[in-house]
Design a protein around this motif. Structure first.
Motif, PDB file in Angstrom:
ATOM      1  N   LEU A 179       0.828  -1.214   0.000  1.00 41.45           N
ATOM      2  CA  LEU A 179       0.000   0.000   0.000  1.00 41.45           C
ATOM      3  C   LEU A 179       0.858   1.259   0.000  1.00 41.45           C
ATOM      4  N   ASN A 180       1.889   1.290   0.838  1.00 42.85           N
ATOM      5  CA  ASN A 180       2.756   2.474   0.886  1.00 42.85           C
ATOM      6  C   ASN A 180       3.484   2.679  -0.439  1.00 42.85           C
ATOM      7  N   GLN A 181       4.043   1.606  -0.997  1.00 42.08           N
ATOM      8  CA  GLN A 181       4.781   1.730  -2.247  1.00 42.08           C
ATOM      9  C   GLN A 181       3.844   2.049  -3.402  1.00 42.08           C
ATOM     10  N   TYR A 182       2.632   1.532  -3.347  1.00 43.52           N
ATOM     11  CA  TYR A 182       1.645   1.796  -4.403  1.00 43.52           C
ATOM     12  C   TYR A 182       1.300   3.275  -4.468  1.00 43.52           C
ATOM     13  N   ARG A 183       1.198   3.896  -3.315  1.00 44.68           N
ATOM     14  CA  ARG A 183       0.915   5.339  -3.287  1.00 44.68           C
ATOM     15  C   ARG A 183       2.127   6.144  -3.732  1.00 44.68           C
ATOM     16  N   ILE A 184       3.327   5.699  -3.360  1.00 44.88           N
ATOM     17  CA  ILE A 184       4.534   6.412  -3.773  1.00 44.88           C
ATOM     18  C   ILE A 184       4.696   6.362  -5.285  1.00 44.88           C
ATOM     19  N   GLU A 185       4.376   5.236  -5.895  1.00 45.29           N
ATOM     20  CA  GLU A 185       4.543   5.056  -7.336  1.00 45.29           C
ATOM     21  C   GLU A 185       3.341   5.548  -8.138  1.00 45.29           C
ATOM     22  N   SER A 186       2.485   6.324  -7.515  1.00 50.04           N
ATOM     23  CA  SER A 186       1.315   6.905  -8.202  1.00 50.04           C
ATOM     24  C   SER A 186       0.427   5.833  -8.818  1.00 50.04           C
ATOM     25  N   CYS A 187       0.151   4.791  -8.032  1.00 49.91           N
ATOM     26  CA  CYS A 187      -0.769   3.712  -8.412  1.00 49.91           C
ATOM     27  C   CYS A 187      -0.279   2.898  -9.610  1.00 49.91           C
ATOM     28  N   ASN A 188       1.037   2.803  -9.781  1.00 50.68           N
ATOM     29  CA  ASN A 188       1.607   1.968 -10.826  1.00 50.68           C
ATOM     30  C   ASN A 188       1.949   0.611 -10.202  1.00 50.68           C
ATOM     31  N   VAL A 189       1.157  -0.404 -10.509  1.00 57.37           N
ATOM     32  CA  VAL A 189       1.314  -1.691  -9.841  1.00 57.37           C
ATOM     33  C   VAL A 189       2.598  -2.394 -10.274  1.00 57.37           C
ATOM     34  N   TYR A 190       3.042  -2.172 -11.503  1.00 55.03           N
ATOM     35  CA  TYR A 190       4.274  -2.813 -11.970  1.00 55.03           C
ATOM     36  C   TYR A 190       5.496  -2.295 -11.216  1.00 55.03           C
ATOM     37  N   GLU A 191       5.597  -0.974 -11.097  1.00 55.00           N
ATOM     38  CA  GLU A 191       6.702  -0.393 -10.345  1.00 55.00           C
ATOM     39  C   GLU A 191       6.617  -0.761  -8.864  1.00 55.00           C
ATOM     40  N   THR A 192       5.393  -0.869  -8.356  1.00 54.74           N
ATOM     41  CA  THR A 192       5.211  -1.251  -6.949  1.00 54.74           C
ATOM     42  C   THR A 192       5.759  -2.646  -6.696  1.00 54.74           C
ATOM     43  N   LEU A 193       5.386  -3.609  -7.521  1.00 58.46           N
ATOM     44  CA  LEU A 193       5.875  -4.974  -7.351  1.00 58.46           C
ATOM     45  C   LEU A 193       7.389  -5.060  -7.534  1.00 58.46           C
ATOM     46  N   GLU A 194       7.920  -4.281  -8.463  1.00 55.97           N
ATOM     47  CA  GLU A 194       9.366  -4.300  -8.686  1.00 55.97           C
ATOM     48  C   GLU A 194      10.116  -3.800  -7.466  1.00 55.97           C
ATOM     49  N   LYS A 195       9.629  -2.743  -6.830  1.00 58.07           N
ATOM     50  CA  LYS A 195      10.290  -2.223  -5.631  1.00 58.07           C
ATOM     51  C   LYS A 195      10.126  -3.189  -4.462  1.00 58.07           C
ATOM     52  N   LEU A 196       8.992  -3.843  -4.359  1.00 57.45           N
ATOM     53  CA  LEU A 196       8.797  -4.808  -3.278  1.00 57.45           C
ATOM     54  C   LEU A 196       9.738  -5.997  -3.425  1.00 57.45           C
ATOM     55  N   VAL A 197       9.916  -6.467  -4.652  1.00 58.06           N
ATOM     56  CA  VAL A 197      10.819  -7.597  -4.890  1.00 58.06           C
ATOM     57  C   VAL A 197      12.266  -7.189  -4.612  1.00 58.06           C
ATOM     58  N   LEU A 257      -6.951  -6.022 -11.044  1.00 57.25           N
ATOM     59  CA  LEU A 257      -7.700  -4.843 -11.480  1.00 57.25           C
ATOM     60  C   LEU A 257      -6.765  -3.691 -11.843  1.00 57.25           C
ATOM     61  N   SER A 258      -5.740  -3.491 -11.024  1.00 58.27           N
ATOM     62  CA  SER A 258      -4.816  -2.392 -11.294  1.00 58.27           C
ATOM     63  C   SER A 258      -3.993  -2.638 -12.553  1.00 58.27           C
ATOM     64  N   ALA A 259      -3.545  -3.889 -12.765  1.00 62.15           N
ATOM     65  CA  ALA A 259      -2.731  -4.195 -13.943  1.00 62.15           C
ATOM     66  C   ALA A 259      -3.565  -4.228 -15.209  1.00 62.15           C
ATOM     67  N   GLU A 260      -4.792  -4.654 -15.103  1.00 61.55           N
ATOM     68  CA  GLU A 260      -5.631  -4.837 -16.286  1.00 61.55           C
ATOM     69  C   GLU A 260      -6.362  -3.569 -16.697  1.00 61.55           C
ATOM     70  N   GLN A 261      -6.860  -2.822 -15.704  1.00 58.75           N
ATOM     71  CA  GLN A 261      -7.693  -1.666 -16.008  1.00 58.75           C
ATOM     72  C   GLN A 261      -7.079  -0.347 -15.558  1.00 58.75           C
ATOM     73  N   GLY A 262      -5.945  -0.383 -14.856  1.00 61.04           N
ATOM     74  CA  GLY A 262      -5.339   0.841 -14.356  1.00 61.04           C
ATOM     75  C   GLY A 262      -6.122   1.487 -13.234  1.00 61.04           C
ATOM     76  N   MET A 263      -6.918   0.704 -12.532  1.00 63.56           N
ATOM     77  CA  MET A 263      -7.785   1.228 -11.474  1.00 63.56           C
ATOM     78  C   MET A 263      -6.985   1.480 -10.204  1.00 63.56           C
ATOM     79  N   ASN A 264      -7.357   2.518  -9.460  1.00 64.22           N
ATOM     80  CA  ASN A 264      -6.755   2.801  -8.161  1.00 64.22           C
ATOM     81  C   ASN A 264      -7.396   1.882  -7.118  1.00 64.22           C
ATOM     82  N   VAL A 265      -6.607   0.939  -6.601  1.00 65.53           N
ATOM     83  CA  VAL A 265      -7.141  -0.066  -5.685  1.00 65.53           C
ATOM     84  C   VAL A 265      -6.723   0.203  -4.247  1.00 65.53           C
ATOM     85  N   SER A 266      -6.307   1.421  -3.935  1.00 65.13           N
ATOM     86  CA  SER A 266      -5.877   1.751  -2.577  1.00 65.13           C
ATOM     87  C   SER A 266      -6.958   1.490  -1.535  1.00 65.13           C
ATOM     88  N   PRO A 267      -8.230   1.877  -1.757  1.00 61.83           N
ATOM     89  CA  PRO A 267      -9.253   1.589  -0.732  1.00 61.83           C
ATOM     90  C   PRO A 267      -9.414   0.091  -0.449  1.00 61.83           C
TER      91      PRO A 267
END
Length: 315
Positions: A139-157, A211-221
């Motif tokens: 969640l924290n990284q997702y917000r830092i990366e402006s809801c980019n799930v690919y960059e979020t997963l890369e930073k987590l790994v 949902l985020s990878a397929e549709q670009g949706m903000n899934v933070s909530p």
């Protein structure tokens, strides 16, 4: 001393097992060629549709991928199971009828699956305990990366020192969704990640990633809701662990201690020599059957303990 027929039985069983293993190793290249031909023909028949495996093969492959984070050695698993089955059947025929030998062979052949299931449950359970830290970091990284799930997963790994069990699953998920060419492939990749941990929170997190990878949706909530429920689940898990700790120790340590105690009592107080005890235990049909059934039931009991007392952290 152990009788010659008992030694002969074990020597014969070892020779049969070695022979079965050698035959499997000799015909393994031919089996791989036949499997490749079958898969190629099926792909040509199905066109662009992906070839599907059976329910049993898919279930075992999922367990192997959970235990061995990289490519699962499915051929080695089936080979070991087959060698144990054939070896136990040949050993059983030496001192019991065919029906009892088949029963013993089935128990021996199921042992690798049982051990694999125990290991997979342990990996999934440890991974489930990383859920709160993983979801919070996501969640924290997702917000830092402006809801980019690919960059979020890369930073987590890249920096996933706090969730070592889930890190290989995240890395495989990242590779698969980056190379995915359709929504169906993304769905399969996220489903494999959810099955590896096999919890409600992993399924919900996988759905939000999809949902985020397929549709670009903000899934933070949605991820925030998962985190809140995981914090409540941790409090319940700590209370359950405190209540069940003593029962786990009793079952795991008491059963082997009772068997060792029976050996000690038989040899010390009943005057039975140890070679005679071993002969009655493994050199007679009744003793060999009881020992095999007792060992198999002990492994089953361990699995049940893992499922009942060492539950996953979930909601």
């Amino acid at each position: 001393m152990i009788r010659a027929d008992t030694v002969n039985m074990f020597a014969t069983a070892a020779l049969y097992t070695a022979f079965a293993g050698g035959v499997l190793l000799l015909i393994l290249p031919q089996l791989k060629t036949l499997a490749l031909l079958f898969k190629t023909r099926r792909r040509l028949y199905l066109g662009k549709r992906e070839a599907r495996t059976g329910a049993l093969e898919g279930h075992v492959a999922g367990l192997l991928q959970t235990v061995f984070a990289d490519r699962a050695p499915a051929n080695a698993f089936w080979a070991v199971s087959g060698v144990l089955l054939v070896g136990a059947f040949c050993a059983g025929l030496q001192n019991m009828n065919a029906v009892a030998a088949c029963f013993i062979a089935l128990l021996a052949g199921c042992t690798p699956y049982l051990l694999l299931r125990i290991r997979a449950e342990g990996v999934s359970r440890r991974g489930s305990h990383e859920g709160e830290r993983l979801v919070a970091a996501f969640l924290n990284q997702y917000r830092i990366e402006s809801c980019n799930v690919y960059e979020t997963l890369e930073k987590l790994v890249a920096g996933g020192a706090e969730f070592r069990v889930c890190k290989p699953f995240l890395f495989r998920l990242l590779l698969e969704i980056r190379s995915a060419g359709s929504s169906e492939m993304i769905q399969r990749a996220t489903a494999r990640f959810a099955r590896a941990i096999n919890t409600n929170w992993s399924r919900m997190l996988a759905y939000n990633i999809k949902l985020s990878a397929e549709q670009g949706m903000n899934v933070s909530p949605g991820v925030e809701d998962i985190l809140v429920q995981l914090r409540e689940a941790r409090a319940r898990m700590e209370e359950r662990k405190r209540l069940n700790a003593e029962s786990v120790r009793i079952v795991v340590f008491l059963v082997p201690a009772l068997y060792v105690g029976s050996v000690f009592l038989s040899t010390r107080f009943l005057g039975m020599p140890l070679p005679l005890f071993l002969k009655n235990q493994i050199g007679t049909p009744e003793g060999f059957m009881l020992l095999t059934v007792a060992a198999f039931l002990f492994f089953v009991n361990v699995v049940l303990i893992e499922l009942v007392t060492h539950q996953k952290m979930d909601y």
